[in-house]
Structures are given as C-alpha cells and as structure tokens.
Scaffold this motif. Structure first.
Motif, mmCIF file in Angstrom:
data_model
loop_
_atom_site.group_PDB
_atom_site.id
_atom_site.type_symbol
_atom_site.label_atom_id
_atom_site.label_comp_id
_atom_site.label_asym_id
_atom_site.label_seq_id
_atom_site.Cartn_x
_atom_site.Cartn_y
_atom_site.Cartn_z
ATOM 1 N N GLY A 177 2.960 -11.026 2.896
ATOM 2 C CA GLY A 177 2.324 -9.903 2.229
ATOM 3 C C GLY A 177 2.901 -9.700 0.842
ATOM 4 O O GLY A 177 4.112 -9.592 0.674
ATOM 5 N N ASP A 213 -0.570 -6.160 3.245
ATOM 6 C CA ASP A 213 0.088 -6.664 4.450
ATOM 7 C C ASP A 213 -0.872 -7.608 5.164
ATOM 8 O O ASP A 213 -2.057 -7.289 5.323
ATOM 9 N N THR A 216 1.354 -2.069 2.507
ATOM 10 C CA THR A 216 -0.104 -1.986 2.513
ATOM 11 C C THR A 216 -0.591 -0.925 1.538
ATOM 12 O O THR A 216 0.054 0.113 1.342
ATOM 13 N N PRO A 245 5.710 -9.172 6.643
ATOM 14 C CA PRO A 245 4.918 -7.982 6.334
ATOM 15 C C PRO A 245 5.044 -7.571 4.866
ATOM 16 O O PRO A 245 6.041 -7.895 4.197
#
Length: 271
Positions: free
Chosen positions: A21, A102, A130, A127
């Motif tokens: 991510g 993410d 987001t 991750p």
C-alpha cells in the motif's frame, strides 16, 4: 542512518510478490516496510493513484510497469494484471505490486493475492494508509469522534461493472451508521444521495468531498446531501475523491490543520 531504519526488516525473496500500500498520495505516509520493499524490487507494478515520487525510491535498474485502472478510461484487465504478477514471480523476479491506499480496502488486493495463492506464488501484504481515514484526516475531518459517532461504514460507489452496487442495503446503512465514508462515489453521487435521503437521511446532513487527498492538489467541498450534486457541478471537482456523510464533517471548521484548498459551501461566501 537510513540503513538503521531498515535493520531487521524482511527482504523480498526472488520469485515472490509483495502487495504494498502506497497510501493516499503524500509520500510521507509510506510505511517503512513499503519504502524498504520499493527499494529492493526488481519490478514494480504500480497503480494510477500512486504518487510518482514514490517510484523515485526504486533502485537503479528496477523496471516500472504501469497497471492503472481508472473508471471510464482504458485500463488493464484485472485478470491480466494478476497473471502478470504470476509471470514475473515465475521468472525469479522480486516483485512489488504498488497500490494506492491500502491493498485490501477497495483495492482488489484480495483478488491479486488469491491469484498468487492459486498459482503457488509466495506473497506478503504490506498495509497502507487508506484514503477513507488518512485523506479525511488531511481535510481536518476525524472519521470517528466520541461526541458524534461510535461506528462508521465504508462503502464503494461503484462495482466492477461501474454502477452503484445493488447489494448495498441503503436503509440499513442510513439507520445504523452515523458516519458514511464512500470511495469512488463521485460519478454516481446523484443516485447515492437520493438513496440515502429516501432511506431517511436529512437533506441538510453535512457532506464533504475530498479530492486528491493528502497531495498539494487537495481540494475540499463542504455541502449537504440535498445540495451535493449541484454544488459538485459548480465546484468543477473531479476524481479521485472520498465522500463523507455525517456529523463529523462540521468539525473541519476547527480541525482544518492544512488550511488551504477549501471550497466553502455554496452561498456561504455571500453571507
């Protein structure tokens, strides 16, 4: 000093794929795992929403492959992207699949990971921040606040066919979720706000639309459910964007720490 930051972090093994991510835009939101992975990769397969500055962290000689998917524009097919990752891994490459935000939040990372699993390719998930959380934070909007909400719903504004998902229970969401955060919702904003208002949400409920979140091009429109469609047209904003509905939006008046890129709610300037 930089080497010390990465001490003890795992190396990418040849023939493996890391799904990484890249965060919502600001390169400073990359994790140490993400930076370390980008710097090791033989091949980086990256998305449209990845900030180009992130790619500058690649080592000399690394191959950069674009595999962006943007709504309404010619895009690589998901199956082809997944099979390309398999092909690169089988060729013994150290592969980073670099994805905006993410990988597992409306990023199709689960589909790509499953394809790797099905083909016997080892993979790792890294991750990222987001946009539905980090992007709103850069706009001065807390996704939760104990005086406002004790739950939040994240949803996507369109499915793989480019239309509003028909599996969404708008009545349940309207009743049960004080705050709603929507990815990829601008194209169908008229339908979405109509669904929410028909399900009982007030026409005066606060809405914020955050475009190009966390970047120098960030723009924020504050409006209401009843005015969102028209105000969006007047403001002339375009994706990528995050849309948030609920009582956390007005907190931006106090928490807008960036202090620029604000589109006042239409008519407020005339007061």
């Amino acid at each position: 000093m930089t080497d010390g930051l990465f001490r003890g972090l795992p190396a990418i093994e040849p023939g493996t794929v890391w799904l990484v991510g890249a965060g919502p835009g600001d390169p400073g939101l990359l994790t140490l795992h993400a930076v370390h992975a980008i710097g090791q990769a033989d091949v980086i397969v990256y998305d449209a929403l990845v900030n180009a500055t992130c790619l500058e962290l690649a080592r000399p000689g690394a191959k950069l492959e674009y595999a962006g998917k943007r709504g309404g524009k010619p895009s690589a097919k998901q199956r082809d992207i997944s099979l390309r990752l398999v092909e690169l891994a089988r060729a013994g490459k150290r592969v980073v699949r670099l994805k905006g935000g993410d990988p597992f939040v409306f990023g199709r990372g689960g589909e790509e990971a499953k394809a790797l699993f099905d083909h016997g390719i080892a993979f790792r998930i890294v991750p990222g921040v987001t946009a539905g959380i980090g992007g709103l934070a850069y706009a001065g909007i807390p996704v939760t606040h104990r005086d406002v909400n004790h739950c939040v719903t994240f949803l996507t504004g369109h499915d793989s066919g480019g239309v509003v998902p028909d599996q969404i229970d708008w009545d349940a969401i309207a009743r049960g979720s004080p705050v709603i955060v929507m990815y990829m919702a601008m194209k169908h904003i008229a339908s979405i706000v109509d669904n929410l208002m028909r399900a009982g949400r007030s026409v005066d409920e606060p809405v914020a639309i955050v475009c190009n979140a966390t970047t120098d091009q960030q723009q924020v429109l504050e409006t209401t459910l009843g005015q969102a469609e028209q105000d969006l047209i007047v403001a002339g904003l375009s994706p990528p964007a995050i849309v948030v509905v609920g009582g956390v939006v007005p907190m931006r008046q106090m928490l807008d720490w960036m202090g620029h890129g604000l589109f006042e709610r239409m008519g407020r300037a005339a007061e």
